[in-house]
Design an enzyme around this catalytic site. Structure first.
Site, PDB file in Angstrom:
ATOM      1  N   GLY A 149       0.847  -1.176   0.000  1.00  0.00           N
ATOM      2  CA  GLY A 149       0.000   0.000   0.000  1.00  0.00           C
ATOM      3  C   GLY A 149       0.884   1.227   0.000  1.00  0.00           C
ATOM      4  O   GLY A 149       1.909   1.271   0.698  1.00  0.00           O
ATOM      5  N   CYS A 150       0.536   2.238  -0.785  1.00  0.00           N
ATOM      6  CA  CYS A 150       1.427   3.392  -0.950  1.00  0.00           C
ATOM      7  C   CYS A 150       1.662   4.143   0.361  1.00  0.00           C
ATOM      8  O   CYS A 150       2.799   4.497   0.690  1.00  0.00           O
ATOM      9  CB  CYS A 150       0.893   4.327  -2.023  1.00  0.00           C
ATOM     10  SG  CYS A 150      -0.819   4.863  -1.787  1.00  0.00           S
ATOM     11  N   ASN A 151       0.591   4.372   1.135  1.00  0.00           N
ATOM     12  CA  ASN A 151       0.764   5.038   2.423  1.00  0.00           C
ATOM     13  C   ASN A 151       1.557   4.163   3.385  1.00  0.00           C
ATOM     14  O   ASN A 151       2.408   4.651   4.138  1.00  0.00           O
ATOM     15  CB  ASN A 151      -0.599   5.349   3.040  1.00  0.00           C
ATOM     16  CG  ASN A 151      -1.419   6.314   2.211  1.00  0.00           C
ATOM     17  OD1 ASN A 151      -0.954   7.376   1.835  1.00  0.00           O
ATOM     18  ND2 ASN A 151      -2.651   5.939   1.919  1.00  0.00           N
ATOM     19  N   THR A 154       5.297   4.147   2.654  1.00  0.00           N
ATOM     20  CA  THR A 154       5.888   5.446   2.990  1.00  0.00           C
ATOM     21  C   THR A 154       6.187   5.534   4.479  1.00  0.00           C
ATOM     22  O   THR A 154       7.281   5.952   4.895  1.00  0.00           O
ATOM     23  CB  THR A 154       4.949   6.592   2.581  1.00  0.00           C
ATOM     24  OG1 THR A 154       4.562   6.439   1.224  1.00  0.00           O
ATOM     25  CG2 THR A 154       5.637   7.943   2.749  1.00  0.00           C
TER      26      THR A 154
END
Length: 348
Positions: A149-151, A154
């Protein structure tokens, strides 16, 4: 020998970004693109920026269409790829950009997603610290990969060095993310309309409800977090089409200093091609990562508050999704990890 590729969900944002990056890859060649409601249309009519792929037509997303390729990338909504992946035949490598194969705990899946639980695949964040090694060690020769997942990636990349080195505590983590709406996909939704986004910042999934929370905790436990891992996670939609700027803070561990904190992140990312710690006093902008497979990190210690502040920026569609998927696929296929991926963004 050319490696044949199929992309499922090629009409969406993640699918389109996969195709854009794959076109620059010297070893991977896209043979099949699939969609649901757009099946039967020319790809270029749905993704008009992909001019070099004008010869491709979208077909129905079925296991039959996807089987027989060397590599299949899935860019489907959550819950849509799990059943399909079980039916694949003669596919050397499958990479899922959705959530279906990320979580190891069925209880987490039930609490944040619901529906049928599918087994976890090898997690696709090569730079992530796992015990005494890196996740890239597990990705080498993997046949099934769950892109992050991108979040989640990060925040995990922001915190893992400090967790691993013991310079921050994991029981009071706070992160606020400014995110572009492309992370929510291409489907028409009222709150994602330009008129609803322009000139405003809109918080969502407030109060511990965002689906990436268990993925973050899972990654931090792998990095060495012991005891309670607690994170307050608040995403905010902002009027930029793509990008994530995550501001994350953690309690400074007893006896640690600004020097020992910086040393932990420097040691973690000094040799990484795509995760870069900026010089002291510098902090990243999302603009500097657009179109690139890079995550830029700035670091500070708030002495008065006794907290470490980590600011990370990346392109949610590249390093957050499609770039991470291709980087991980390179490792699984025995190719150079950086092949087909760029550190350079687009400016202005």
């Amino acid at each position: 020998m050319t490696i044949s590729v199929a992309v499922a969900g090629a009409s969406g944002y993640a699918g389109g970004e996969l195709l854009r990056l794959l076109e620059a890859h010297p070893e991977l060649r896209v043979r099949t693109v699939t969609a649901h409601s757009n099946a039967g249309q020319r790809l270029v009519d749905v993704q008009p920026h992909l001019r070099s792929l004008a010869h491709l037509t979208l077909v129905e997303t079925t296991a039959e269409q996807l089987s027989g390729h060397d590599v299949v990338f899935f860019a489907l909504p959550h819950g849509a790829s799990g059943a399909l992946t079980a039916e694949l035949r003669d596919v050397r490598l499958a990479v899922d950009c959705g959530a279906d194969h990320r979580l190891t705990d069925p209880a987490d899946w039930a609490a944040f997603y619901g529906g049928e639980f599918f087994d976890a695949w090898t997690y696709g964040v090569p730079e992530l610290i796992v015990g005494a090694g890196r996740q890239r060690d597990a990705l080498a020769q993997a046949s099934r990969i769950a892109a992050p997942g991108c979040n989640a990636s990060t925040v995990a990349l922001s915190l893992a060095p400090g967790i691993s080195a013991g310079v921050i505590a994991a029981d009071d983590l706070v992160t606020v993310l400014a995110v572009g709406p492309s992370g929510a996909g291409k489907a028409a939704k009222t709150h994602l309309l330009g008129a609803e986004l322009m000139g405003t910042a809109n918080p969502y999934a407030v109060g511990g409800t965002h689906r990436h929370i268990p993925e973050i905790i899972q990654a931090l436990r792998g990095a060495g977090a012991s005891g309670d891992v607690s994170i307050s996670f608040t995403p905010v939609l902002v009027p930029m089409s793509r990008g994530i700027l995550a501001t994350t803070t953690a309690k400074l561990a007893p006896g640690q200093t600004a020097a020992t904190v910086r040393a932990a992140w420097e040691a973690a990312y000094a040799d990484e091609p795509f995760v870069h710690l900026l010089p002291e006093g510098q902090f990243p902008r999302t603009a500097d990562t657009l179109g690139a497979n890079t995550c830029l990190i700035g670091l500070a210690v708030d002495e008065a508050a006794g907290r470490v502040v980590v600011i990370a920026a990346l392109d949610n569609l590249v390093k957050g999704t499609a770039g991470a998927a291709i980087q991980s696929a390179n490792l699984a296929l025995g190719l150079p990890e950086t092949l087909g991926l760029s550190q350079n963004g687009v400016a202005p």
